[in-house]
Structure formats: structure tokens, C-alpha cells
Design a protein around this motif. Structure first.
Motif, PDB file in Angstrom:
ATOM      1  N   LYS A  88     -47.372  42.789 -25.270  1.00  0.00           N
ATOM      2  CA  LYS A  88     -46.421  41.675 -25.349  1.00  0.00           C
ATOM      3  C   LYS A  88     -45.454  41.695 -24.163  1.00  0.00           C
ATOM      4  O   LYS A  88     -44.320  41.233 -24.273  1.00  0.00           O
ATOM      5  CB  LYS A  88     -45.620  41.748 -26.660  1.00  0.00           C
ATOM      6  N   LYS A  89     -45.891  42.210 -23.033  1.00  0.00           N
ATOM      7  CA  LYS A  89     -44.960  42.401 -21.911  1.00  0.00           C
ATOM      8  C   LYS A  89     -44.411  41.082 -21.372  1.00  0.00           C
ATOM      9  O   LYS A  89     -43.227  40.979 -21.062  1.00  0.00           O
ATOM     10  CB  LYS A  89     -45.638  43.202 -20.797  1.00  0.00           C
ATOM     11  N   LYS A  90     -45.252  40.053 -21.278  1.00  0.00           N
ATOM     12  CA  LYS A  90     -44.781  38.788 -20.714  1.00  0.00           C
ATOM     13  C   LYS A  90     -43.745  38.127 -21.615  1.00  0.00           C
ATOM     14  O   LYS A  90     -42.689  37.682 -21.145  1.00  0.00           O
ATOM     15  CB  LYS A  90     -45.944  37.840 -20.460  1.00  0.00           C
ATOM     16  N   ILE A  91     -44.012  38.057 -22.898  1.00  0.00           N
ATOM     17  CA  ILE A  91     -43.094  37.377 -23.802  1.00  0.00           C
ATOM     18  C   ILE A  91     -41.780  38.149 -23.928  1.00  0.00           C
ATOM     19  O   ILE A  91     -40.692  37.559 -23.975  1.00  0.00           O
ATOM     20  CB  ILE A  91     -43.732  37.144 -25.194  1.00  0.00           C
ATOM     21  N   VAL A  92     -41.838  39.501 -23.946  1.00  0.00           N
ATOM     22  CA  VAL A  92     -40.613  40.299 -24.002  1.00  0.00           C
ATOM     23  C   VAL A  92     -39.791  40.074 -22.737  1.00  0.00           C
ATOM     24  O   VAL A  92     -38.560  39.914 -22.796  1.00  0.00           O
ATOM     25  CB  VAL A  92     -40.943  41.796 -24.188  1.00  0.00           C
ATOM     26  N   PHE A  93     -40.456  40.028 -21.592  1.00  0.00           N
ATOM     27  CA  PHE A  93     -39.768  39.807 -20.320  1.00  0.00           C
ATOM     28  C   PHE A  93     -39.054  38.462 -20.317  1.00  0.00           C
ATOM     29  O   PHE A  93     -37.867  38.372 -19.960  1.00  0.00           O
ATOM     30  CB  PHE A  93     -40.782  39.873 -19.169  1.00  0.00           C
ATOM     31  N   ALA A 134     -40.466  44.157 -14.728  1.00  0.00           N
ATOM     32  CA  ALA A 134     -40.589  43.541 -13.406  1.00  0.00           C
ATOM     33  C   ALA A 134     -41.226  44.515 -12.419  1.00  0.00           C
ATOM     34  O   ALA A 134     -42.127  44.140 -11.641  1.00  0.00           O
ATOM     35  CB  ALA A 134     -39.212  43.095 -12.904  1.00  0.00           C
ATOM     36  N   GLN A 135     -40.792  45.778 -12.442  1.00  0.00           N
ATOM     37  CA  GLN A 135     -41.386  46.781 -11.563  1.00  0.00           C
ATOM     38  C   GLN A 135     -42.856  46.997 -11.901  1.00  0.00           C
ATOM     39  O   GLN A 135     -43.696  47.183 -11.004  1.00  0.00           O
ATOM     40  CB  GLN A 135     -40.613  48.107 -11.680  1.00  0.00           C
ATOM     41  N   ASN A 136     -43.176  46.976 -13.174  1.00  0.00           N
ATOM     42  CA  ASN A 136     -44.559  47.149 -13.595  1.00  0.00           C
ATOM     43  C   ASN A 136     -45.433  45.983 -13.133  1.00  0.00           C
ATOM     44  O   ASN A 136     -46.573  46.178 -12.684  1.00  0.00           O
ATOM     45  CB  ASN A 136     -44.622  47.288 -15.117  1.00  0.00           C
ATOM     46  N   PHE A 137     -44.926  44.753 -13.222  1.00  0.00           N
ATOM     47  CA  PHE A 137     -45.678  43.583 -12.739  1.00  0.00           C
ATOM     48  C   PHE A 137     -45.931  43.695 -11.233  1.00  0.00           C
ATOM     49  O   PHE A 137     -47.026  43.403 -10.753  1.00  0.00           O
ATOM     50  CB  PHE A 137     -44.917  42.289 -13.038  1.00  0.00           C
ATOM     51  N   VAL A 138     -44.893  44.096 -10.501  1.00  0.00           N
ATOM     52  CA  VAL A 138     -45.035  44.238  -9.045  1.00  0.00           C
ATOM     53  C   VAL A 138     -46.021  45.350  -8.708  1.00  0.00           C
ATOM     54  O   VAL A 138     -46.886  45.196  -7.834  1.00  0.00           O
ATOM     55  CB  VAL A 138     -43.656  44.504  -8.392  1.00  0.00           C
ATOM     56  N   TYR A 201     -45.506  30.940 -14.169  1.00  0.00           N
ATOM     57  CA  TYR A 201     -46.147  31.531 -12.997  1.00  0.00           C
ATOM     58  C   TYR A 201     -46.854  32.864 -13.267  1.00  0.00           C
ATOM     59  O   TYR A 201     -47.908  33.137 -12.683  1.00  0.00           O
ATOM     60  CB  TYR A 201     -45.101  31.745 -11.891  1.00  0.00           C
ATOM     61  N   VAL A 202     -46.283  33.720 -14.116  1.00  0.00           N
ATOM     62  CA  VAL A 202     -46.849  35.058 -14.313  1.00  0.00           C
ATOM     63  C   VAL A 202     -48.178  34.956 -15.057  1.00  0.00           C
ATOM     64  O   VAL A 202     -48.261  34.414 -16.152  1.00  0.00           O
ATOM     65  CB  VAL A 202     -45.875  35.958 -15.098  1.00  0.00           C
ATOM     66  N   LYS A 203     -49.230  35.486 -14.430  1.00  0.00           N
ATOM     67  CA  LYS A 203     -50.572  35.430 -15.011  1.00  0.00           C
ATOM     68  C   LYS A 203     -50.721  36.421 -16.161  1.00  0.00           C
ATOM     69  O   LYS A 203     -50.047  37.464 -16.205  1.00  0.00           O
ATOM     70  CB  LYS A 203     -51.622  35.742 -13.942  1.00  0.00           C
ATOM     71  N   LYS A 204     -51.655  36.107 -17.036  1.00  0.00           N
ATOM     72  CA  LYS A 204     -51.933  37.010 -18.149  1.00  0.00           C
ATOM     73  C   LYS A 204     -52.376  38.373 -17.649  1.00  0.00           C
ATOM     74  O   LYS A 204     -51.985  39.413 -18.190  1.00  0.00           O
ATOM     75  CB  LYS A 204     -53.020  36.399 -19.036  1.00  0.00           C
TER      76      LYS A 204
END
Length: 404
Positions: A88-93, A134-138, A201-204
Motif C-alpha cells: 500500500k505504499k502509493k496510497i499511504v504516500f 519517496a526515497q524508496n521510489f527514487v 504520475y507514480v506508476k504501480k
């Protein structure tokens, strides 16, 4: 800690080929990071106005910084771990970005120390998972040879450009013209827009959790088996503590002890922000070339000189340039908080490793250290916080010798 691609994290062809998307993710996360730090650090730069209106002493100022950091620390690890485990990283972010933006208004509505303390606690809970995610996405979208500099751009544009350069100049001017409460209201607005952009913008694939090894939310014992997690935690505590030992008090110290005007203080803090911007890009970028450990050792030594520059060079022509150079230790923050932990562990532990180190460093460096610095600055001498910072830089240098 040679500068080699992490064997636990081989990049897919899609990730390597997606240079445009990689740059877009870095930019979006950096801007979101920036809004977060603009909101978080606003109180530090507005403290001369807030402390006068709400009649705050140094101990209360330290507790305000500590309360936000404590809430941030617990939320950073536990919210990130839950989001990783439950995919659930995107929704939590996105929810966290919206909530911390709204919470900025709470500081502007405060009428006493207690209400301001509650507002900062709520903001810390909301902001906690944003940076690890955010760091994990990058990290997920970074080419191996760009991980350090991408993490540095995130830190540089975020905490440095927005939080340390623009914030003191913009917020002080707003406070001077329309009051400090309106400054808090304005600070919270941009994050709402960035939350919407991230939603689209952030992809699954960017936010998707890696296959987990065990059905565990925390994996604490497993994380601590890795050398650069075990020793990276005290290093991060010292680096965070060096920063937070001075950050809540330095603007008041410049004005009330060293006799700067509000305008001079704002410009001086802005100059330190420029130092933070350069260091947050140059220091991690240098570590991509010569290795993480060498860079951490060197800049811990540099940072130990910063408090001496603040105290002994006040009023001299060397005051600002030496502070500018010795503040380069700030460039270690993205290294110790994101790059070192993400390179130390396999994919399924990366977000948790970043959250753990960030969380513990926030508790020690962002809660206990400011509280201690505030108490000693009230009880012993207004400059006591500077010597705490110097001691932490030297301790960080000693701990970093254990890194691999």
C-alpha cells in the motif's frame, strides 16, 4: 563500501531504459520533499515571532522540535513497514502528503504552547512515512551509478532549497508583513497540488512491494543482522543529532545572543541553506565516485568545525564563509538515511531499512538531542547547543569507521 551496484537490487531493463521517468520521479519526489521540509522547518525560522507571542523558553522550543520528531520517527518506521508489507505504499504516500499539508494550518491556529505542541505532533505523524517512501521510489527507479546523486537531489531540492533557502527568506518576509500565522497557512498549500500530481504520475511498478521473504511486518531482527544497518543506525543518529542540535535554536541565537536583525538572520539562514543545497548534491555525488565510507568520515570531521565557526568567528569577515563550508556535513543526511541502508539489504527490506534508520535517528537525533540542547542552553549557557553538535559530529566519525 565501494561504489558498486547493489547485487541485491538488479535493475530491470524497463527501469534502466526509463531515463525520462526516472528524472520525473526524482523531480516529483524532490518537490514533495521540499514542501514537507518547508512546512516542518517553518517553525524554526518563525520562532523569534512565535516565541515572543506565545512566551516560549528554550526548553519549550526544544520540546516542540522533539515532539514533531518523535511522532515522525514512529510513523516513519511503522507506517512504512505496514505499507511495504501490505503493498500500500502509493496510497499511504498520497494520504500522508495531503494530511501534512492540511496540518500546517494547525500551527498557525495555535494560541499556546500546548496547542502548538499538539499541532506539531499531528504534523509529525502525517509526515513520517513520506521521506522513506519517496526515497524508496527514487531508489527503485534509479540507475545504479546515479543512486547517490539522485538521493542527494531529493535532499538538496527538498530540505535545502525549499526548507533552508526559500523558507527563511520567504517566511520571514511574510511574517514581517502579514504575521507569522499567515506564513503557516501559506506554507501548507503547495503540498495539496503535489499530492494530486503523485496520484496520477507514480506508476504501480514504482510503488509495488517486492516479494517478501516472511510474513512479517517489521523484520527488525533480520535488519539488524546487516553490518551497515547495525552501525548505520548510530551514524545516522549522530548526523541527524548534529543538525537538530542547532536547527531549533540557531535563529534565536543569531538574533538574541549575537545581535543580528531579523533580516540579517533570515539571510544568514538562507546562506546556510545554499550550503545545504550544494552539499546535498555534491557530497552524495562524490560518494558515487570514491565510496560512501570515505565521504562520511571526511564530512563528519568537517561538521565538527561548524559550531566553532558559529561561536568564535561571530562578527568577523570569516564568520559566514567558514559557516558555509563547515555546514557541508548536511550533505551526509541522504547518505546515512537512504543510500547506505538501501544498499545494505535485499529488495524486500529496503523501505523498512530506510524507515528504521530514519525512525531511530529521528528519536535520538530529533527528539532527545533537541530536548537536551534546550535544557542545557537554558541552564548553562545559550551556546550549549553548539557544543552538543560538535560532540555528535565527532561521535559520528568514530561510528562510521565500523561501516563496510
Amino acid at each position: 563500501m565501494e561504489n558498486q551496484p547493489n547485487q541485491n537490487n538488479p535493475k530491470t531493463p524497463l527501469s534502466r531504459a526509463g531515463g525520462r521517468y526516472e528524472n520525473g520521479i526524482v523531480l516529483l519526489m524532490a518537490l514533495t520533499f521540499g514542501c514537507l521540509f518547508f512546512d516542518r522547518l517553518a517553525l524554526n525560522f518563525l520562532m523569534p515571532y512565535v516565541s515572543k507571542d506565545l512566551q516560549l523558553n528554550n526548553s519549550q522550543i526544544g520540546l516542540l522540535a522533539g515532539a514533531l520528531s518523535l511522532a515522525w520517527a514512529f510513523s516513519s518506521f511503522f507506517s512504512t513497514a505496514w505499507a511495504e508489507t501490505n503493498n500500500k505504499k502509493k496510497i499511504v504516500f498520497i494520504i500522508a502528503v495531503f494530511v501534512f499539508s492540511i496540518c500546517s494550518f494547525g500551527s498557525g491556529l495555535a494560541t499556546s504552547f500546548v496547542t502548538l505542541l499538539l499541532a506539531r505532533l499531528l504534523m509529525g505523524l502525517a509526515e513520517g512515512p513520506v521521506i522513506p517512501l519517496a526515497q524508496n521510489f527514487v531508489e527503485r527507479e534509479s540507475s545504479p551509478h546515479r543512486l547517490g546523486i539522485n538521493a542527494g537531489i531529493l535532499q538538496g531540492m527538498g530540505s535545502a532549497l525549499f526548507g533552508s533557502i526559500l523558507a527563511p527568506v520567504v517566511l520571514v518576509q511574510i511574517a514581517e508583513n502579514v504575521g507569522w500565522r499567515n506564513a503557516f497557512y501559506i506554507a501548507g498549500a503547495p503540498g495539496l497540488l503535489l499530492g494530486l500530481i503523485a496520484w496520477v504520475y507514480v506508476k504501480k511498478s514504482t510503488a509495488e512491494s517486492a516479494q517478501i521473504k516472511e510474513m512479517s511486518t517489521l523484520n527488525l531482527s533480520e535488519l539488524l543482522q546487516y553490518n551497515n544497518i547495525k552501525w548505520g543506525i548510530p551514524v545516522a543518529c549522530c548526523v541527524f543529532g548534529w543538525w537538530f542540535a542547532t536547527l531549533p535554536f540557531i535563529s534565536n541565537y543569531f538574533v538574541n545572543t549575537q545581535g543580528m536583525s531579523a533580516d540579517e538572520m533570515g539571510k544568514t539562514m538562507g546562506l546556510l541553506g545554499v550550503s545545504g543545497l550544494f552539499s546535498s548534491i555534491l557530497v552524495p555525488g562524490l560518494s558515487d565516485k570514491i565510496g560512501r565510507k570515505k565521504v562520511i568520515l571526511f564530512f563528519c570531521g568537517v561538521g565538527a568545525c561548524y559550531p566553532f565557526a558559529v561561536y568564535f568567528l561571530a562578527g568577523s569577515g570569516a564568520h559566514l564563509p567558514v559557516m558555509f563550508l563547515t555546514y557541508f556535513m548536511m550533505g551526509l543526511i541522504p547518505l546515512v538515511a537512504a543510500v547506505v541502508p538501501s544498499e545494505a539489504v535485499p529488495d524486500y527490506l529496503k523501505a523498512k531499512a530506510i524507515g528504521l534508520i530514519t525512525g531511530v535517528a529521528e528519536i535520538v537525533g530529533g527528539v532527545l538531542i533537541p530536548a537536551l540542547a534546550g535544557l542545557l542552553s537554558d541552564a548553562v549557557d545559550p551556546s550549549a547547543f553548539l557544543w552538543i553538535a560538535a560532540s555528535l559530529a565527532l561521535a559520528g566519525l568514530a561510528f562510521s569507521t565500523k561501516l563496510k
